[in-house]
Motif scaffolding. Structure first.
Motif, PDB file in Angstrom:
ATOM      1  N   PHE A   1      -4.958   3.621  -3.483  1.00  0.00           N
ATOM      2  CA  PHE A   1      -3.985   2.391  -3.491  1.00  0.00           C
ATOM      3  C   PHE A   1      -3.635   1.075  -4.581  1.00  0.00           C
ATOM      4  O   PHE A   1      -2.947   1.420  -4.644  1.00  0.00           O
ATOM      5  N   HIS A   2      -5.057   1.518  -4.925  1.00  0.00           N
ATOM      6  CA  HIS A   2      -5.207   0.465  -6.050  1.00  0.00           C
ATOM      7  C   HIS A   2      -4.515   0.778  -7.266  1.00  0.00           C
ATOM      8  O   HIS A   2      -3.977  -0.062  -8.220  1.00  0.00           O
ATOM      9  N   GLU A   3      -5.137   2.013  -7.527  1.00  0.00           N
ATOM     10  CA  GLU A   3      -4.856   2.830  -8.549  1.00  0.00           C
ATOM     11  C   GLU A   3      -3.095   2.715  -8.539  1.00  0.00           C
ATOM     12  O   GLU A   3      -2.289   2.295  -9.507  1.00  0.00           O
ATOM     13  N   ALA A   4      -2.513   3.289  -7.848  1.00  0.00           N
ATOM     14  CA  ALA A   4      -1.431   3.136  -7.818  1.00  0.00           C
ATOM     15  C   ALA A   4      -0.389   2.375  -7.767  1.00  0.00           C
ATOM     16  O   ALA A   4       0.643   1.613  -8.381  1.00  0.00           O
ATOM     17  N   ALA A   5      -0.301   1.234  -7.050  1.00  0.00           N
ATOM     18  CA  ALA A   5      -0.619  -0.383  -7.016  1.00  0.00           C
ATOM     19  C   ALA A   5      -0.682  -0.548  -8.205  1.00  0.00           C
ATOM     20  O   ALA A   5       0.792  -1.432  -8.948  1.00  0.00           O
ATOM     21  N   ARG A   6      -1.942  -0.947  -9.618  1.00  0.00           N
ATOM     22  CA  ARG A   6      -1.188  -1.008 -10.594  1.00  0.00           C
ATOM     23  C   ARG A   6      -0.344  -0.280 -11.399  1.00  0.00           C
ATOM     24  O   ARG A   6       0.206  -0.864 -12.516  1.00  0.00           O
ATOM     25  N   TRP A   7      -0.016   0.917 -11.548  1.00  0.00           N
ATOM     26  CA  TRP A   7       0.634   1.768 -12.117  1.00  0.00           C
ATOM     27  C   TRP A   7       2.069   0.667 -12.046  1.00  0.00           C
ATOM     28  O   TRP A   7       3.253   0.939 -12.703  1.00  0.00           O
TER      29      TRP A   7
ATOM     30  N   GLU B   1       1.033  -1.264   0.059  1.00  0.00           N
ATOM     31  CA  GLU B   1      -0.382   0.280   0.036  1.00  0.00           C
ATOM     32  C   GLU B   1       1.143   1.544  -0.168  1.00  0.00           C
ATOM     33  O   GLU B   1       0.864   2.255   0.714  1.00  0.00           O
ATOM     34  N   MET B   2       1.412   1.449  -1.435  1.00  0.00           N
ATOM     35  CA  MET B   2       2.165   2.675  -0.940  1.00  0.00           C
ATOM     36  C   MET B   2       1.635   3.903  -1.386  1.00  0.00           C
ATOM     37  O   MET B   2       0.919   3.531  -2.768  1.00  0.00           O
ATOM     38  N   PRO B   3       1.800   5.070  -0.743  1.00  0.00           N
ATOM     39  CA  PRO B   3       0.719   5.977  -1.172  1.00  0.00           C
ATOM     40  C   PRO B   3       1.802   6.844  -2.355  1.00  0.00           C
ATOM     41  O   PRO B   3       2.111   8.261  -1.780  1.00  0.00           O
ATOM     42  N   LEU B   4       1.539   6.539  -3.349  1.00  0.00           N
ATOM     43  CA  LEU B   4       2.007   7.107  -4.668  1.00  0.00           C
ATOM     44  C   LEU B   4       1.248   7.781  -5.331  1.00  0.00           C
ATOM     45  O   LEU B   4       0.908   7.590  -6.302  1.00  0.00           O
ATOM     46  N   LEU B   5       1.608   8.843  -4.774  1.00  0.00           N
ATOM     47  CA  LEU B   5       0.484   9.640  -5.303  1.00  0.00           C
ATOM     48  C   LEU B   5       0.694  10.585  -6.708  1.00  0.00           C
ATOM     49  O   LEU B   5      -0.258  10.991  -7.208  1.00  0.00           O
ATOM     50  N   SER B   6       1.784  10.560  -6.723  1.00  0.00           N
ATOM     51  CA  SER B   6       2.556  11.546  -7.880  1.00  0.00           C
ATOM     52  C   SER B   6       1.874  10.895  -8.718  1.00  0.00           C
ATOM     53  O   SER B   6       2.593  11.585 -10.272  1.00  0.00           O
ATOM     54  N   VAL B   7       1.973   9.286  -8.860  1.00  0.00           N
ATOM     55  CA  VAL B   7       0.858   8.092 -10.435  1.00  0.00           C
ATOM     56  C   VAL B   7      -0.245   8.442 -10.785  1.00  0.00           C
ATOM     57  O   VAL B   7      -0.743   7.638 -11.663  1.00  0.00           O
TER      58      VAL B   7
END
Length: 180
Positions: A166-172, A63-69
């Motif tokens: 979280f799901h969107e960032a994980a897919r990216w 669950e990386m909060p990779l907001l930048s993507v």
């Protein structure tokens, strides 16, 4: 929480955090490790695998909060900003961090922490908000480096995780790593 802050240290990067983790592994004599990171720790684990692949035999990113993507990060940033900002107005940085931790982990988890641990974490509020969060919010791993990553990486998001970002960032991330 337990490490001394270097004099006049006022900024960091995810790369610096990963380099520090590699130095710790070297210092304690661990030739390579299976690393696990959750939330911002997942960014450090990933960057450790990218920058120091000989030190990492595998990385598990939760669950990386990779907001930048995110396709549209504005709603997520606004919601989190309102949550933290309102709490900070009511009770200062400690209250803001408490609100954020409760958002991230849930009340039951935060309430189950020993008071000493919770106090130690909340004492870091100024550092979290002025040094760490800006670095992690801006983090965006290079897609070319991800595609070339020699370390096996597992990307995880809980089925019951309520925050869809979280799901969107994980897919990216998984798409660029060539994994699921």
């Amino acid at each position: 929480s337990r490490s001394a802050t270097p004099a006049e240290w006022s900024a960091t990067t995810v790369a610096e955090q990963a380099d520090d983790a590699a130095a710790v592994l070297a210092r304690v004599g661990v030739p390579n490790a299976l690393v696990y990171g959750t939330s911002n720790g997942a960014a450090v684990a990933l960057e450790l695998a990218l920058r120091h692949p000989s030190r990492v035999r595998g990385a598990i990113l939760h669950e990386m909060p990779l907001l930048s993507v995110l396709e549209d990060p504005a709603p997520v940033g606004s919601a989190i900003g309102s949550l933290i900002g309102g709490a900070m107005e009511a009770g200062g940085p400690r209250a803001g961090l408490d609100a954020f931790l409760r958002f991230a982990f849930g009340d039951a988890v935060v309430d189950a922490w020993k008071p000493e641990l919770r106090d130690e974490l909340l004492a870091n509020a100024p550092m979290v908000f002025t040094v760490e969060l800006p670095a992690f919010q801006a983090y965006r791993p290079d897609p070319g480096q991800l595609a070339a990553c020699p370390v096996p990486v597992t990307v995880l998001v809980g089925r019951e995780t309520q925050a869809p970002f979280f799901h969107e960032a994980a897919r990216w991330l998984a798409d660029r790593l060539g994994t699921t």
